[in-house]
Write a protein that holds these residues in place. Structure first.
Motif, PDB file in Angstrom:
ATOM      1  N   ASN A  56       0.999  -1.236  -0.039  1.00  0.00           N
ATOM      2  CA  ASN A  56      -0.133  -0.018   0.015  1.00  0.00           C
ATOM      3  C   ASN A  56       0.947   1.074   0.080  1.00  0.00           C
ATOM      4  O   ASN A  56       0.700   2.066  -0.616  1.00  0.00           O
ATOM      5  CB  ASN A  56      -0.996  -0.173   1.265  1.00  0.00           C
ATOM      6  N   VAL A  58       3.904   1.502  -1.064  1.00  0.00           N
ATOM      7  CA  VAL A  58       4.691   1.859  -2.280  1.00  0.00           C
ATOM      8  C   VAL A  58       3.793   2.397  -3.321  1.00  0.00           C
ATOM      9  O   VAL A  58       3.947   3.129  -4.170  1.00  0.00           O
ATOM     10  CB  VAL A  58       5.552   0.467  -2.701  1.00  0.00           C
ATOM     11  N   PHE A  59       2.585   1.664  -3.443  1.00  0.00           N
ATOM     12  CA  PHE A  59       1.510   2.132  -4.274  1.00  0.00           C
ATOM     13  C   PHE A  59       0.905   3.657  -4.228  1.00  0.00           C
ATOM     14  O   PHE A  59       1.090   4.326  -4.995  1.00  0.00           O
ATOM     15  CB  PHE A  59       0.129   1.274  -4.027  1.00  0.00           C
ATOM     16  N   VAL A  60       0.877   3.902  -3.026  1.00  0.00           N
ATOM     17  CA  VAL A  60       0.417   5.319  -2.483  1.00  0.00           C
ATOM     18  C   VAL A  60       1.685   6.482  -3.055  1.00  0.00           C
ATOM     19  O   VAL A  60       1.571   7.563  -3.213  1.00  0.00           O
ATOM     20  CB  VAL A  60      -0.138   5.456  -1.355  1.00  0.00           C
ATOM     21  N   PHE A  62       3.601   6.516  -5.151  1.00  0.00           N
ATOM     22  CA  PHE A  62       3.923   6.797  -6.543  1.00  0.00           C
ATOM     23  C   PHE A  62       4.327   7.964  -6.828  1.00  0.00           C
ATOM     24  O   PHE A  62       3.639   9.178  -6.353  1.00  0.00           O
ATOM     25  CB  PHE A  62       2.815   6.260  -7.319  1.00  0.00           C
TER      26      PHE A  62
ATOM     27  N   ARG B  38      -1.712   4.094 -14.263  1.00  0.00           N
ATOM     28  CA  ARG B  38      -0.720   3.105 -14.756  1.00  0.00           C
ATOM     29  C   ARG B  38      -0.357   2.671 -15.735  1.00  0.00           C
ATOM     30  O   ARG B  38      -0.126   1.769 -16.336  1.00  0.00           O
ATOM     31  CB  ARG B  38      -0.400   1.997 -13.583  1.00  0.00           C
ATOM     32  N   LEU B 137       6.120  -3.371  -8.920  1.00  0.00           N
ATOM     33  CA  LEU B 137       4.651  -3.264  -8.471  1.00  0.00           C
ATOM     34  C   LEU B 137       3.930  -2.950  -9.631  1.00  0.00           C
ATOM     35  O   LEU B 137       2.652  -3.477  -9.828  1.00  0.00           O
ATOM     36  CB  LEU B 137       4.358  -2.515  -7.142  1.00  0.00           C
ATOM     37  N   PHE B 152      -8.755  -0.995  -6.336  1.00  0.00           N
ATOM     38  CA  PHE B 152      -7.821  -0.941  -5.575  1.00  0.00           C
ATOM     39  C   PHE B 152      -7.186   0.488  -5.508  1.00  0.00           C
ATOM     40  O   PHE B 152      -6.958   1.228  -4.608  1.00  0.00           O
ATOM     41  CB  PHE B 152      -6.444  -1.996  -6.118  1.00  0.00           C
ATOM     42  N   MET B 157      -5.626   5.525  -3.857  1.00  0.00           N
ATOM     43  CA  MET B 157      -5.063   6.738  -4.429  1.00  0.00           C
ATOM     44  C   MET B 157      -5.977   7.900  -4.055  1.00  0.00           C
ATOM     45  O   MET B 157      -5.612   8.796  -3.798  1.00  0.00           O
ATOM     46  CB  MET B 157      -4.926   6.730  -5.914  1.00  0.00           C
TER      47      MET B 157
END
Lengths: 88, 196
Positions: A56, A58-60, A62, B38, B137, B152, B157
């Motif tokens: 989570n 790492v995803f956020v 970005f 992405r 990822l 997700f 986000m």
């Protein structure tokens, strides 16, 4: 021991489900207890939990700024806008 | 002739100068879209659609909000449309994949041994390593069914309430959590497979 508690002690599928639900929402007090008991005895799910939180993060995390449009695309874009304006 | 002059005057008095949009906002909007989608090609398309939609609605822009905020709001709507479209296109794919990938013993609910989570051996404080993990990822995210990715991304986000996501994508609460769970299981397994 309640049935729910018995059911989760060895059930990693249910434990990881609760981990996700806790991270992204909330779980009941009973579920919190169940998960606690499971994690106390399951090192594999503990690793899962750490990695889930990391994913989570790492995803956020970005970096928007790492992405720039190339000049050619920008030029075309500008031309399209200009054309649209002149239409009116 | 009189009309022509009037029209020109109206255009000039608008609170926005579309000819400066690309220079001022294109990169920002592209980054915004990229972080949520992405996918470079889709993100580019959405930026273009945003500017064109902005031109259409120029009359409605009264300068009350900043131009950037206004364009970003349009982009957000475009992204929501994209999520919805992508989700409905992928319904069949999901049910197919769901039967293929399972990580647990059907009886006991134990991890199957080949699927045991193992430590990544990653230094979380090392920005380079985290960045590398981020790149992997992204590849893993690209392999997800569209609906899963939408769920997700909307959750993390934009930090949207689960109920709102369910309404937007026409999901039951139970389904929502199944997807959140499956998504994470798949992403984690994909990272483990491709890291190192």
């Amino acid at each position: 021991m309640t049935n729910a508690l018995k059911n989760i002690i060895y059930n990693c599928r249910q434990a990881t489900f609760l981990i996700e639900k806790r991270i992204a929402g909330k779980i009941t007090a009973a579920e919190t207890l169940q998960l606690h008991v499971h994690l106390a005895g399951c090192s594999v799910c503990k690793i899962y939990q750490q990695q889930s939180i990391l994913i989570n993060k790492v995803f956020v995390g970005f970096e928007n700024n790492d992405f720039k449009l190339d000049e050619a695309f920008k030029k075309t874009l500008n031309e399209k806008i200009e054309k649209e304006i002149n239409k009116n | 002739m009189q009309n022509e002059t009037d029209k020109e005057y109206t255009v000039k008095s608008l609170h926005s100068d579309p000819l400066s949009w690309v220079e001022k906002y294109a990169d920002y909007l592209y980054g915004f879209a990229m972080s949520r989608i992405r996918d470079e090609d889709v993100a580019k398309d959405l930026v273009q659609d945003t500017f064109l939609a902005g031109l259409q609605r120029l009359d409605g822009f009264e300068g009350n909000s900043k131009e950037k905020t206004w364009l970003t709001a349009i982009l957000k709507n475009k992204i929501a449309d994209f999520y919805r479209k992508r989700s409905s296109n992928n319904l069949k794919v999901i049910s197919a994949e769901e039967t293929v990938q399972d990580f647990f013993d059907a009886e006991s609910g134990h991890w199957t041994e080949k699927d045991y989570p193992r430590a990544f051996g990653l230094e979380v404080d090392n920005p380079l390593m985290v960045k590398e993990l981020g790149a992997i990822l992204n590849d893993c995210l690209a392999k997800l069914p569209g609906l899963w990715f939408s769920v997700f991304s909307m959750k993390h986000m934009d930090d949207l309430a689960s109920e709102l996501i369910c309404t937007e994508l026409k999901l039951s609460t139970a389904n929502f959590w199944v997807i959140m769970h499956r998504t994470k299981l798949n992403l984690r397994a994909c990272l483990q497979k491709n890291w190192n």
